[in-house]
Design an enzyme around this catalytic site. Structure first.
Site, PDB file in Angstrom:
ATOM      1  N   THR A 111    -110.767  23.800 106.300  1.00  0.00           N
ATOM      2  CA  THR A 111    -109.779  23.108 106.639  1.00  0.00           C
ATOM      3  C   THR A 111    -109.530  22.942 107.999  1.00  0.00           C
ATOM      4  OG1 THR A 111    -108.789  24.419 104.676  1.00  0.00           O
ATOM      5  CG2 THR A 111    -107.158  23.438 106.353  1.00  0.00           C
ATOM      6  N   THR A 112    -110.367  23.498 108.932  1.00  0.00           N
ATOM      7  CA  THR A 112    -110.168  23.481 110.439  1.00  0.00           C
ATOM      8  C   THR A 112    -110.793  22.141 110.794  1.00  0.00           C
ATOM      9  OG1 THR A 112    -110.450  24.405 112.541  1.00  0.00           O
ATOM     10  CG2 THR A 112    -112.367  24.468 110.977  1.00  0.00           C
ATOM     11  N   ASP A 148    -117.236  27.979 103.505  1.00  0.00           N
ATOM     12  CA  ASP A 148    -116.067  27.769 104.378  1.00  0.00           C
ATOM     13  C   ASP A 148    -116.254  28.172 105.842  1.00  0.00           C
ATOM     14  OD1 ASP A 148    -113.379  28.118 104.978  1.00  0.00           O
ATOM     15  OD2 ASP A 148    -113.613  30.270 104.735  1.00  0.00           O
ATOM     16  N   ASP A 199    -113.612  29.325 108.595  1.00  0.00           N
ATOM     17  CA  ASP A 199    -112.774  30.290 108.885  1.00  0.00           C
ATOM     18  C   ASP A 199    -112.659  31.631 108.089  1.00  0.00           C
ATOM     19  OD1 ASP A 199    -111.156  27.572 110.127  1.00  0.00           O
ATOM     20  OD2 ASP A 199    -111.828  29.106 111.494  1.00  0.00           O
ATOM     21  N   ASN A 209    -113.877  21.998 115.907  1.00  0.00           N
ATOM     22  CA  ASN A 209    -113.959  23.597 115.813  1.00  0.00           C
ATOM     23  C   ASN A 209    -115.382  23.848 114.966  1.00  0.00           C
ATOM     24  OD1 ASN A 209    -111.880  23.589 117.173  1.00  0.00           O
ATOM     25  ND2 ASN A 209    -110.482  24.113 115.212  1.00  0.00           N
ATOM     26  N   GLY A 218    -103.593  23.842 110.840  1.00  0.00           N
ATOM     27  CA  GLY A 218    -102.805  24.442 112.034  1.00  0.00           C
ATOM     28  C   GLY A 218    -101.530  23.592 112.045  1.00  0.00           C
TER      29      GLY A 218
HETATM   30  C1  XBP Z   1    -108.809  28.089 107.655  1.00  0.00           C
HETATM   31  C2  XBP Z   1    -107.441  27.254 108.058  1.00  0.00           C
HETATM   32  C3  XBP Z   1    -107.493  26.770 109.405  1.00  0.00           C
HETATM   33  C4  XBP Z   1    -107.367  27.461 110.675  1.00  0.00           C
HETATM   34  C5  XBP Z   1    -106.912  26.846 111.708  1.00  0.00           C
HETATM   35  O1  XBP Z   1    -109.519  27.101 107.172  1.00  0.00           O
HETATM   36  O2  XBP Z   1    -106.546  27.240 107.260  1.00  0.00           O
HETATM   37  O3  XBP Z   1    -106.373  25.744 109.492  1.00  0.00           O
HETATM   38  O4  XBP Z   1    -106.553  28.631 110.166  1.00  0.00           O
HETATM   39  O5  XBP Z   1    -107.541  25.664 112.014  1.00  0.00           O
HETATM   40  P1  XBP Z   1    -111.078  27.525 106.264  1.00  0.00           P
HETATM   41  P2  XBP Z   1    -106.892  24.488 112.649  1.00  0.00           P
HETATM   42  O6  XBP Z   1    -110.893  28.806 105.855  1.00  0.00           O
HETATM   43  O7  XBP Z   1    -110.826  26.530 105.228  1.00  0.00           O
HETATM   44  O8  XBP Z   1    -112.016  27.298 107.224  1.00  0.00           O
HETATM   45  O9  XBP Z   1    -105.847  24.748 113.462  1.00  0.00           O
HETATM   46  O10 XBP Z   1    -108.155  23.624 113.230  1.00  0.00           O
HETATM   47  O11 XBP Z   1    -106.308  24.080 111.225  1.00  0.00           O
HETATM   48 MG    MG Z   2    -111.531  30.461 105.189  1.00  0.00          MG
END
Ligand code: XBP
Ligand code: MG
Length: 254
Positions: free
Chosen positions: A124-125, A10, A12, A129, A54
Site C-alpha cells: 500500500t505504500t 508485502d 510494511d 518508499n 497514509g
Molecule cells: C502499509 C500501509 C502504508 C503505510 C504508510 O502498507 O498501510 O500506508 O502504513 O505508507 P503495506 P504510506 O503493509 O501494504 O506495505 O504513507 O506511503 O501509505
Molecule cells: Mg504490511
C-alpha cells in the site's frame, strides 16, 4: 497441482518493521512542520493502522479522532501536502539506514533467487518508499530482483481489497496457485486471501493479536538458522526458520 513459481511480498511490517518507528514519527514530523498540534502516539497509531494508505489514514484521523478542527476548503490538497512532507521525512530515515530488514528477509530473498523463484511486491505504500528501502538495505541492484513492484495508488482500492495482489498476479501472468504471499497484518491477509493467494504471516507488535485466520502459517518472523521463529498458528513441521524447502512443503499442503 501447480508448482511454486513466485513469492509476493508485502512491505510494511513484512520486509521491514516500518510502522511504529518509521512511518509514525515521519507523520509526526510532517504535522510539526505544518504547525499542527497533532501527535500520533504508539497507542493511537495502533488504532489508525485500521486504515491502510497514509493519505487515507490522515483523513480517518481527522474524521474520527479530531474535535472541532476547521478543515481547509481544499481538503484533498491539504492531505496530499501533509503526505508529501511525511514521505520526505520517511525517505530521509530510510536513507540514513534507520529501518533495517526483518530477520530472515535478506537470506530468503537470496535463497529464492538461487532456486529460480520469481519475486514481486504488493504494498500500500508508495513506490519510492519501496525502492528506497531496497536500495538502503540490499543495494540498488535489488530493485531489479522484483519483476513487479505493485505499490500505493496504482490500484483504485487499497488493502484489505485484493486489488494490489490481483494486479501483481496479472502483471506476472501467474495464477495464485503458483504463488505464496507474505503479509504481516489482518488487512494484508484479507487482501491476499481475497486474491486466492496462500499466505504466510509474520506478525509484529501491532499485528500479533489480530484475526489472522486463513493464513497457511503465522510466525513471529521468518527466522534465521541461529534464531528460530515462534509458530503462532499452522504447522511448520520440524523447521525453525523459513527456507525454500519449507515454502515448497507449505505450498504442496495448501
Ligand atoms: C502499509 C500501509 C502504508 C503505510 C504508510 O502498507 O498501510 O500506508 O502504513 O505508507 P503495506 P504510506 O503493509 O501494504 O506495505 O504513507 O506511503 O501509505
Ligand atoms: Mg504490511
Amino acid at each position: 497441482m501447480n508448482s511454486l513459481q513466485a513469492l509476493i511480498f508485502d512491505v510494511d511490517g513484512t520486509l521491514a518493521d516500518t510502522e511504529r518507528d518509521g512511518h509514525r514519527p515521519a507523520f509526526n514530523k510532517a504535522f510539526a512542520e505544518a504547525g499542527l498540534p497533532w501527535e500520533w502516539s504508539v497507542e493511537l497509531y495502533a488504532k489508525l493502522l485500521a486504515v491502510t494508505g497514509g493519505k487515507e489514514r490522515i483523513r480517518y484521523f481527522m474524521d474520527q479522532f479530531l474535535e472541532g478542527f476547521e478543515a481547509p476548503a481544499d481538503l484533498n490538497g491539504f492531505i496530499a501536502g501533509l503526505h508529501q512532507s511525511k514521505t520526505r521525512f520517511y525517505l530521509q530515515m530510510l536513507q540514513e539506514g534507520l529501518i533495517p530488514l526483518r530477520p530472515g528477509v535478506a537470506r530468503l530473498l537470496g535463497e529464492a533467487r538461487e532456486a529460480g523463484l520469481r519475486l514481486a511486491i504488493a504494498t500500500t505504500t508508495t513506490p519510492e518508499n519501496v525502492t528506497q528501502l531496497l536500495e538502503a538495505t540490499l543495494g540498488k541492484a535489488s530493485i531489479g530482483w522484483f519483476e513487479v513492484i505493485a505499490a500505493g495508488d496504482i490500484v483504485p482500492a487499497k488493502k484489505p481489497a485484493p486489488d494490489i495482489f490481483v494486479h501483481a498476479l496479472e502483471q506476472m501472468n501467474l495464477s495464485p496457485t503458483e504463488c505464496l504471499a507474505f503479509e504481516d497484518s489482518e488487512n494484508g491477509l484479507r487482501s491476499s486471501l481475497g486474491a486466492d493467494l496462500p499466505t504466510l504471516v509474520t506478525t509484529n507488535g501491532y499485528t500479533r493479536d489480530q484475526d489472522l485466520e486463513g493464513a497457511l502459517l503465522v510466525i513471529d518472523s521468518l527466522g534465521e538458522p541461529d534464531a528460530p521463529f515462534e509458530v503462532l498458528s499452522g504447522d511448520a513441521g520440524a523447521s525453525t526458520y523459513v527456507d525454500v524447502a519449507l515454502l515448497r512443503d507449505l505450498r504442496a499442503r495448501a
